[in-house]
Write a protein that holds these residues in place. Structure first.
Motif, PDB file in Angstrom:
ATOM      1  N   THR A   1      -8.737   0.353   6.597  1.00  0.00           N
ATOM      2  CA  THR A   1      -7.496   0.280   5.799  1.00  0.00           C
ATOM      3  C   THR A   1      -7.741   0.968   4.451  1.00  0.00           C
ATOM      4  O   THR A   1      -8.438   0.729   3.805  1.00  0.00           O
ATOM      5  CB  THR A   1      -7.077  -1.184   5.699  1.00  0.00           C
ATOM      6  OG1 THR A   1      -5.858  -1.405   4.963  1.00  0.00           O
ATOM      7  CG2 THR A   1      -7.999  -2.111   4.881  1.00  0.00           C
ATOM      8  N   GLN A   2      -6.554   1.654   4.143  1.00  0.00           N
ATOM      9  CA  GLN A   2      -6.494   2.224   2.908  1.00  0.00           C
ATOM     10  C   GLN A   2      -6.181   1.445   1.643  1.00  0.00           C
ATOM     11  O   GLN A   2      -5.215   0.846   1.627  1.00  0.00           O
ATOM     12  CB  GLN A   2      -5.574   3.489   2.963  1.00  0.00           C
ATOM     13  CG  GLN A   2      -5.380   4.416   1.652  1.00  0.00           C
ATOM     14  CD  GLN A   2      -6.569   5.183   1.399  1.00  0.00           C
ATOM     15  OE1 GLN A   2      -6.899   5.781   2.395  1.00  0.00           O
ATOM     16  NE2 GLN A   2      -7.081   5.391   0.358  1.00  0.00           N
ATOM     17  N   VAL A   3      -7.113   1.687   0.577  1.00  0.00           N
ATOM     18  CA  VAL A   3      -7.000   1.073  -0.738  1.00  0.00           C
ATOM     19  C   VAL A   3      -6.946   2.164  -1.621  1.00  0.00           C
ATOM     20  O   VAL A   3      -7.719   3.195  -1.884  1.00  0.00           O
ATOM     21  CB  VAL A   3      -8.095   0.140  -1.010  1.00  0.00           C
ATOM     22  CG1 VAL A   3      -8.172  -0.473  -2.298  1.00  0.00           C
ATOM     23  CG2 VAL A   3      -8.059  -0.865  -0.024  1.00  0.00           C
ATOM     24  N   THR A   4      -5.979   2.299  -2.368  1.00  0.00           N
ATOM     25  CA  THR A   4      -5.480   3.178  -3.616  1.00  0.00           C
ATOM     26  C   THR A   4      -5.501   2.290  -4.905  1.00  0.00           C
ATOM     27  O   THR A   4      -4.484   1.580  -4.938  1.00  0.00           O
ATOM     28  CB  THR A   4      -4.334   4.106  -3.176  1.00  0.00           C
ATOM     29  OG1 THR A   4      -4.685   4.487  -2.094  1.00  0.00           O
ATOM     30  CG2 THR A   4      -4.312   5.323  -4.170  1.00  0.00           C
TER      31      THR A   4
ATOM     32  N   GLY B   1      -3.547  -1.247   0.370  1.00  0.00           N
ATOM     33  CA  GLY B   1      -2.513  -0.842  -0.493  1.00  0.00           C
ATOM     34  C   GLY B   1      -2.659  -0.247  -1.644  1.00  0.00           C
ATOM     35  O   GLY B   1      -3.934   0.166  -1.631  1.00  0.00           O
ATOM     36  N   LEU B   2      -1.571  -0.094  -2.618  1.00  0.00           N
ATOM     37  CA  LEU B   2      -1.983   0.247  -3.829  1.00  0.00           C
ATOM     38  C   LEU B   2      -2.143  -0.745  -4.565  1.00  0.00           C
ATOM     39  O   LEU B   2      -1.328  -2.011  -4.741  1.00  0.00           O
ATOM     40  CB  LEU B   2      -0.643   1.038  -3.987  1.00  0.00           C
ATOM     41  CG  LEU B   2      -0.368   1.850  -5.592  1.00  0.00           C
ATOM     42  CD1 LEU B   2      -1.642   2.977  -5.597  1.00  0.00           C
ATOM     43  CD2 LEU B   2       1.069   2.316  -5.641  1.00  0.00           C
ATOM     44  N   ALA B   3      -2.880  -0.426  -5.749  1.00  0.00           N
ATOM     45  CA  ALA B   3      -3.165  -1.512  -6.771  1.00  0.00           C
ATOM     46  C   ALA B   3      -3.284  -0.916  -7.927  1.00  0.00           C
ATOM     47  O   ALA B   3      -3.636   0.427  -8.048  1.00  0.00           O
ATOM     48  CB  ALA B   3      -4.248  -2.424  -6.385  1.00  0.00           C
ATOM     49  N   GLN B   4      -3.206  -1.539  -9.046  1.00  0.00           N
ATOM     50  CA  GLN B   4      -3.493  -0.824 -10.494  1.00  0.00           C
ATOM     51  C   GLN B   4      -4.833  -1.410 -11.052  1.00  0.00           C
ATOM     52  O   GLN B   4      -5.383  -2.208 -10.504  1.00  0.00           O
ATOM     53  CB  GLN B   4      -2.447  -1.198 -11.371  1.00  0.00           C
ATOM     54  CG  GLN B   4      -0.918  -0.765 -11.382  1.00  0.00           C
ATOM     55  CD  GLN B   4      -0.091  -1.183 -12.462  1.00  0.00           C
ATOM     56  OE1 GLN B   4      -0.405  -2.096 -13.244  1.00  0.00           O
ATOM     57  NE2 GLN B   4       1.091  -0.188 -12.737  1.00  0.00           N
TER      58      GLN B   4
END
Length: 119
Positions: free
Chosen positions: A113-116, A10-13
């Motif tokens: 799995t996508q990591v952004t 997922g999306l992380a800062q």
């Protein structure tokens, strides 16, 4: 037929954390090593880390050493990648892989799995 299914991307800062999971099925994994790899757009696939199924010995790529941790739950046939202190350059598709310790490379791969990571 061995199957590996990743989840948790997922999306992380930047500076944040994510935990990826890999559900392994279709076989017994004694004598295997499990690996995590990643591939960013336009770049070659990169080794992230590995863990031996039986004894839990781990090894990591230089770019993630000290920030990422691999673990496994042999009762649940799960492998995890805990990612801390994330950086934008960690953005990639992450893949789980499995292979015999006695062999070369990894014979089985998940779909990724996508990591952004945003800055």
């Amino acid at each position: 037929q061995v199957q590996l299914v990743e989840s948790g991307g997922g999306l992380a800062q930047a500076g944040g954390s994510l935990r990826l999971s890999c559900a392994a099925s279709g076989g017994t994994f004694s004598g295997y090593r499990m690996g995590w790899f990643r591939q960013a757009p336009g770049k070659e696939r990169e080794f992230v880390g590995t863990i031996t199924w039986n004894r839990g010995f781990t090894g990591y790529g230089d770019s993630v050493k000290g920030r990422f941790t691999i673990s496994r739950d042999t009762a649940q046939n799960m492998v995890y990648l805990q990612m801390n202190s994330l950086k934008p350059e960690d953005t990639a598709v992450y893949y789980c892989a499995a292979g015999f310790i006695s062999g070369q490379g990894y014979a089985y791969w998940g779909q990724g799995t996508q990591v952004t990571v945003s800055s």
